[in-house]
Design a protein around this motif. Structure first.
Motif: not given
Length: 97
Positions: A9-23
């Motif tokens: 949870n990136d509070v600075a940019t107000h985004t939820l960063r989700v990482r799957w294999p390769g993406a």
């Protein structure tokens, strides 16, 4: 659908960063709140009422539920569960923009 490798949870940019294999993708907090699929939000959509989320809404808590995550928002909304497949759909849409 398999769980992502990592969720931040990136509070600075107000985004939820989700990482799957390769993406990896960053999903906007407001867009996620508007995309909620809980019964209340689904009912509103079927009635033709758009889900209005304040522009400053933030994710305050991320709770794993096995097949996805429950996101708790700063506007008090805490009912929506986002299954991994649904997050992947939202991610695919976000990448196309």
């Amino acid at each position: 659908m398999q769980a992502p490798e990592r969720i931040d949870n990136d509070v600075a940019t107000h985004t939820l960063r989700v990482r799957w294999p390769g993406a990896s993708v960053a999903l906007d907090h407001t867009a996620l709140r508007q995309a909620c699929r809980c019964a209340e939000c689904q009912f509103k959509r079927h009635q033709g009422t758009p889900i209005r989320a304040p522009a400053d809404v933030r994710i305050t808590t991320i709770e794993p539920v096995g097949y996805g995550v429950q996101l708790v928002f700063s506007d008090g909304h805490a009912r929506g569960i986002y299954p991994w497949g649904y997050l992947a759909q939202l991610a695919a849409t976000a990448v196309k923009r």
